[in-house]
Design a protein around this motif. Structure first.
Motif, PDB file in Angstrom:
ATOM      1  N   PRO A  77      -2.073  14.254   3.621  1.00  0.00           N
ATOM      2  CA  PRO A  77      -2.082  12.805   3.807  1.00  0.00           C
ATOM      3  C   PRO A  77      -2.013  12.058   2.482  1.00  0.00           C
ATOM      4  CG  PRO A  77      -3.739  13.838   5.196  1.00  0.00           C
ATOM      5  CD  PRO A  77      -3.212  14.916   4.279  1.00  0.00           C
ATOM      6  N   MET A  78      -1.315  10.935   2.506  1.00  0.00           N
ATOM      7  CA  MET A  78      -1.309  10.047   1.353  1.00  0.00           C
ATOM      8  C   MET A  78      -2.749   9.616   1.057  1.00  0.00           C
ATOM      9  SD  MET A  78       1.560   9.571  -0.091  1.00  0.00           S
ATOM     10  CE  MET A  78       3.329   9.310  -0.010  1.00  0.00           C
ATOM     11  N   PRO A  79      -3.066   9.304  -0.205  1.00  0.00           N
ATOM     12  CA  PRO A  79      -4.451   9.035  -0.586  1.00  0.00           C
ATOM     13  C   PRO A  79      -5.121   7.930   0.230  1.00  0.00           C
ATOM     14  CG  PRO A  79      -3.110   9.315  -2.535  1.00  0.00           C
ATOM     15  CD  PRO A  79      -2.168   9.300  -1.369  1.00  0.00           C
ATOM     16  N   TYR A  80      -4.364   6.907   0.629  1.00  0.00           N
ATOM     17  CA  TYR A  80      -4.958   5.786   1.340  1.00  0.00           C
ATOM     18  C   TYR A  80      -4.488   5.740   2.790  1.00  0.00           C
ATOM     19  CZ  TYR A  80      -6.022   4.737  -3.463  1.00  0.00           C
ATOM     20  OH  TYR A  80      -6.476   4.834  -4.766  1.00  0.00           O
ATOM     21  N   THR A  81      -4.293   6.938   3.360  1.00  0.00           N
ATOM     22  CA  THR A  81      -3.840   7.069   4.736  1.00  0.00           C
ATOM     23  C   THR A  81      -4.612   8.202   5.407  1.00  0.00           C
ATOM     24  OG1 THR A  81      -1.617   6.332   4.134  1.00  0.00           O
ATOM     25  CG2 THR A  81      -1.840   7.482   6.232  1.00  0.00           C
ATOM     26  N   TRP A 121       0.819  -1.212   0.000  1.00  0.00           N
ATOM     27  CA  TRP A 121       0.000   0.000   0.000  1.00  0.00           C
ATOM     28  C   TRP A 121       0.850   1.258   0.000  1.00  0.00           C
ATOM     29  CZ3 TRP A 121      -4.808   0.775  -1.338  1.00  0.00           C
ATOM     30  CH2 TRP A 121      -5.690  -0.317  -1.344  1.00  0.00           C
ATOM     31  N   ASN A 122       2.044   1.197   0.583  1.00  0.00           N
ATOM     32  CA  ASN A 122       2.921   2.363   0.473  1.00  0.00           C
ATOM     33  C   ASN A 122       3.271   2.628  -0.981  1.00  0.00           C
ATOM     34  OD1 ASN A 122       4.956   4.400   1.726  1.00  0.00           O
ATOM     35  ND2 ASN A 122       6.168   3.188   0.299  1.00  0.00           N
ATOM     36  N   ALA A 123       3.542   1.573  -1.737  1.00  0.00           N
ATOM     37  CA  ALA A 123       3.849   1.749  -3.157  1.00  0.00           C
ATOM     38  C   ALA A 123       2.678   2.386  -3.892  1.00  0.00           C
ATOM     39  CB  ALA A 123       4.214   0.405  -3.788  1.00  0.00           C
ATOM     40  N   VAL A 124       1.468   1.980  -3.560  1.00  0.00           N
ATOM     41  CA  VAL A 124       0.272   2.574  -4.183  1.00  0.00           C
ATOM     42  C   VAL A 124       0.195   4.055  -3.827  1.00  0.00           C
ATOM     43  CG1 VAL A 124      -2.250   2.539  -4.287  1.00  0.00           C
ATOM     44  CG2 VAL A 124      -0.974   0.381  -4.186  1.00  0.00           C
ATOM     45  N   ASN A 125       0.449   4.376  -2.556  1.00  0.00           N
ATOM     46  CA  ASN A 125       0.433   5.774  -2.131  1.00  0.00           C
ATOM     47  C   ASN A 125       1.477   6.604  -2.884  1.00  0.00           C
ATOM     48  OD1 ASN A 125      -1.657   6.054  -0.242  1.00  0.00           O
ATOM     49  ND2 ASN A 125      -0.418   5.230   1.425  1.00  0.00           N
ATOM     50  N   VAL A 126       2.692   6.085  -2.964  1.00  0.00           N
ATOM     51  CA  VAL A 126       3.770   6.812  -3.637  1.00  0.00           C
ATOM     52  C   VAL A 126       3.423   7.037  -5.103  1.00  0.00           C
ATOM     53  CG1 VAL A 126       6.164   6.644  -4.444  1.00  0.00           C
ATOM     54  CG2 VAL A 126       5.602   6.107  -2.062  1.00  0.00           C
ATOM     55  N   ASP A 127       2.948   6.000  -5.766  1.00  0.00           N
ATOM     56  CA  ASP A 127       2.610   6.135  -7.181  1.00  0.00           C
ATOM     57  C   ASP A 127       1.460   7.107  -7.410  1.00  0.00           C
ATOM     58  OD1 ASP A 127       4.606   4.410  -7.965  1.00  0.00           O
ATOM     59  OD2 ASP A 127       3.318   2.651  -8.055  1.00  0.00           O
ATOM     60  N   SER A 128       0.675   7.358  -6.359  1.00  0.00           N
ATOM     61  CA  SER A 128      -0.440   8.301  -6.472  1.00  0.00           C
ATOM     62  C   SER A 128      -0.016   9.748  -6.272  1.00  0.00           C
ATOM     63  CB  SER A 128      -1.524   7.953  -5.433  1.00  0.00           C
ATOM     64  OG  SER A 128      -2.023   6.644  -5.634  1.00  0.00           O
ATOM     65  N   LEU A 171       7.316   7.310   9.311  1.00  0.00           N
ATOM     66  CA  LEU A 171       8.183   6.573  10.213  1.00  0.00           C
ATOM     67  C   LEU A 171       8.295   5.144   9.709  1.00  0.00           C
ATOM     68  CD1 LEU A 171       5.881   8.320  12.055  1.00  0.00           C
ATOM     69  CD2 LEU A 171       7.556   7.819  13.822  1.00  0.00           C
ATOM     70  N   THR A 172       9.153   4.367  10.344  1.00  0.00           N
ATOM     71  CA  THR A 172       9.209   2.941  10.015  1.00  0.00           C
ATOM     72  C   THR A 172       7.818   2.338  10.119  1.00  0.00           C
ATOM     73  OG1 THR A 172      11.460   2.811  10.911  1.00  0.00           O
ATOM     74  CG2 THR A 172      10.271   0.741  10.634  1.00  0.00           C
ATOM     75  N   GLU A 173       7.066   2.763  11.135  1.00  0.00           N
ATOM     76  CA  GLU A 173       5.735   2.203  11.369  1.00  0.00           C
ATOM     77  C   GLU A 173       4.720   2.543  10.289  1.00  0.00           C
ATOM     78  OE1 GLU A 173       7.603   2.757  15.494  1.00  0.00           O
ATOM     79  OE2 GLU A 173       7.644   3.748  13.539  1.00  0.00           O
ATOM     80  N   THR A 174       5.034   3.508   9.410  1.00  0.00           N
ATOM     81  CA  THR A 174       4.093   3.859   8.331  1.00  0.00           C
ATOM     82  C   THR A 174       4.635   3.452   6.958  1.00  0.00           C
ATOM     83  OG1 THR A 174       4.972   6.128   8.232  1.00  0.00           O
ATOM     84  CG2 THR A 174       3.050   5.747   9.625  1.00  0.00           C
ATOM     85  N   ALA A 175       5.705   2.748   6.903  1.00  0.00           N
ATOM     86  CA  ALA A 175       6.207   1.963   5.753  1.00  0.00           C
ATOM     87  C   ALA A 175       6.675   2.658   4.470  1.00  0.00           C
ATOM     88  CB  ALA A 175       5.152   0.898   5.398  1.00  0.00           C
ATOM     89  N   PRO A 176       7.194   3.841   4.346  1.00  0.00           N
ATOM     90  CA  PRO A 176       7.414   4.806   5.414  1.00  0.00           C
ATOM     91  C   PRO A 176       6.534   6.053   5.395  1.00  0.00           C
ATOM     92  CG  PRO A 176       8.944   5.270   3.652  1.00  0.00           C
ATOM     93  CD  PRO A 176       8.042   4.142   3.170  1.00  0.00           C
ATOM     94  N   PHE A 177       5.746   6.295   4.329  1.00  0.00           N
ATOM     95  CA  PHE A 177       5.177   7.633   4.189  1.00  0.00           C
ATOM     96  C   PHE A 177       3.723   7.709   4.626  1.00  0.00           C
ATOM     97  CE2 PHE A 177       8.368   7.890   0.555  1.00  0.00           C
ATOM     98  CZ  PHE A 177       9.336   8.465   1.375  1.00  0.00           C
TER      99      PHE A 177
END
Length: 522
Positions: free
Chosen positions: A342-346, A196-203, A317-323
């Motif tokens: 906020p990231m789209p899915y966060t 899901w971090n990858a999805v957020n970054v790509d968004s 943070l590490t806990e948010t994988a990372p963003f």
């Protein structure tokens, strides 16, 4: 409901079916996705023969390397849990991580073998693999019998299996926090968190399937590994991997490889900017440059924007994988200093750290809480720490203080634990550090609280400066006083050759305090 396999080992196999550009360029050697996938298959078969099973932990101790990534993929192939270890840790710290994680298998580079041997009797691992396949870290002597050379685990004489299907809740990695406030905790990151971090970054970032990503931040750090590196490798791009960050080499790589994406901490971008030839270098290919991992001086953002590179400040943070947040590149100059939205899915919210009450006011400061599929499952074998940081509604309480502007963009103030209380007033060191960093002649700045008989605590500033520059306290106070209230001004100034940072580039305030104390008693 359809359950989708999101295993990175499966994704690597899928990419290997198509003839694309080199997947990995590592210290002058190129690897196709097919080569990487074949080695991962062999490695996984060898590890399975040595007893590694689904759910077991496999630790890696070494610098950035192709073997680091192959170990991660081999772990995923078997459904095992990858444990990257900070290569700068002392023996006692490594012992803690290996015993706390209950690592079944250790994969170790030659340069770290003796350290591991010094704690081996206390570590439960049953399989010890020594990397002998990387010319950048050759063995210097015949290892003791307990070690199995990695080359013996590779080869086509073992039966291969298909990767184990993995889903959102399957544990992918234990990434141990830096431990600046005690023993490192193992953050449980699932495959869903990474995906899901990858999805957020790509968004939020201009990433593409044919990206060329330069990986120079430590891969044991979640930013170095999962900001851009994994998604580039699995999506079809090329990762240019260096064992460590060297500013001059980084600049050459950016130009020679036409790098399109880069993750770095502020100290790395600062060092890069000081390399001779930076101003003339052709960086026109670099369209996705993320800066995170530590407070970002606004001057750094401005300097790169003037150079034609729009740094995208992110926070997590590490806990948010990372963003958890990211500032769109198009707002870099309009919202300079903001860590974005906020990231789209966060989900993000601010709360009063004392009461937990939600804070909705514009510019009001509060502790950042995060919820979403990129947020870790908790801390390994540490229910007390998990209960303290993750509430029943799924919110992770980060310990970071921020405020939000009227447009919904967040500005990180500081860590709650680093807050200075002077005469009843709250002072956030990062706020003072940002102003100090713009002081003429100052390269870097760090602020800590020191005891004061009248005010309880006051501000002490530690600076690194340009050659021949030693700012006086009066000069520093006059400069800072133009931007901040009087009670926030430093009462003491010390100059250091460099600031103590960990391998991830974060300032280590505990080490800084020890340095200050030693100087005071010298």
């Amino acid at each position: 409901m359809t359950v989708v396999d999101i295993s990175p080992a499966t994704a690597l196999r899928r990419r290997a079916q198509y003839p694309t550009a080199s997947a990995l360029v590592y210290e002058g050697h190129e690897f196709s996705a097919a080569q990487l996938s074949r080695t991962v298959d062999e490695f996984a078969a060898g590890l399975a023969e040595r007893g590694l099973r689904r759910g077991d932990r496999i630790a890696y101790l070494g610098l950035n390397s192709v073997t680091f990534l192959q170990t991660l993929f081999a772990a995923a192939h078997l459904g095992a849990v990858f444990v990257p270890v900070n290569f700068r840790l002392a023996a006692d710290e490594v012992r803690h991580i290996l015993t706390d994680s209950g690592a079944h298998t250790l994969v170790v580079e030659e340069g770290h073998r003796e350290l591991v041997e010094s704690v081996m009797s206390d570590v439960p691992a049953r399989c010890h693999v020594l990397v002998d396949t990387d010319p950048r870290c050759p063995s210097t002597e015949a290892p003791v019998a307990v070690w199995t050379p990695l080359s013996e685990l590779l080869g086509a004489d073992r039966p291969f299996t298909v990767p184990v299907p993995l889903h959102d809740d399957d544990l992918a990695s234990l990434m141990y926090t830096s431990g600046t406030t005690g023993r490192p905790k193992g953050v449980m990151l699932t495959h869903g968190n990474l995906w899901w971090n990858a999805v957020n970054v790509d968004s939020m970032v201009d990433t593409r399937s044919d990206d060329v990503n330069l990986a120079v931040a430590p891969l044991f750090h979640i930013g170095g590994l999962n900001a851009l590196t994994l998604r580039t490798l699995l999506r079809g791009g090329t990762v240019v991997l260096r064992r460590a960050f060297d500013p001059a080499q980084c600049l050459r790589d950016l130009v020679d490889h036409r790098v399109t994406s880069l993750f770095g901490v502020p100290a790395m971008y600062t060092a890069l900017m000081r390399v001779p030839g930076f101003a003339e270098a052709d960086l026109t290919a670099l369209r996705a440059a993320i800066v995170a991992g530590a407070p970002v001086p606004e001057r750094l953002i401005v300097d790169y924007a003037e150079r034609g590179v729009l740094l995208q400040q992110s926070w997590g943070l590490t806990e948010t994988a990372p963003f958890a947040t990211c500032l769109p590149a198009g707002l870099t100059t309009e919202k300079t200093g903001s860590a974005g939205s906020p990231m789209p899915y966060t989900e993000i919210r601010l709360v009063d750290p004392a009461t937990g009450t939600r804070i909705d006011g514009v510019e009001a400061r509060g502790e950042i809480c995060v919820r979403g599929p990129n947020v870790a499952a908790g801390y390994w074998n540490n229910p007390e720490a998990t209960a303290a940081a993750f509430d029943d509604a799924g919110w992770f309480h980060t310990g970071d203080i921020a405020h939000r502007d009227r447009d919904g963009f967040y500005y990180i103030v500081d860590r709650l634990k680093d807050m200075i209380i002077s005469g009843g007033e709250n002072i956030y060191p990062a706020e003072v550090e940002r102003v100090l960093a713009a002081c003429p002649g100052v390269l870097e700045a760090a602020v800590i609280g020191v005891p004061d008989p009248k005010w309880g605590e006051t501000v002490l500033a530690v600076l690194t400066c340009e050659p021949g520059i030693t700012p006086t306290l009066d000069v520093v106070r006059a400069f800072v006083g133009e931007s901040l209230a009087r009670y926030k001004l430093p009462t003491r100034v010390m100059v250091a050759e460099q600031l103590p940072r960990n391998a991830s580039g974060k300032l280590v305030k505990s080490d800084l305090r020890r340095w200050v104390e030693a100087r005071q008693h010298a």
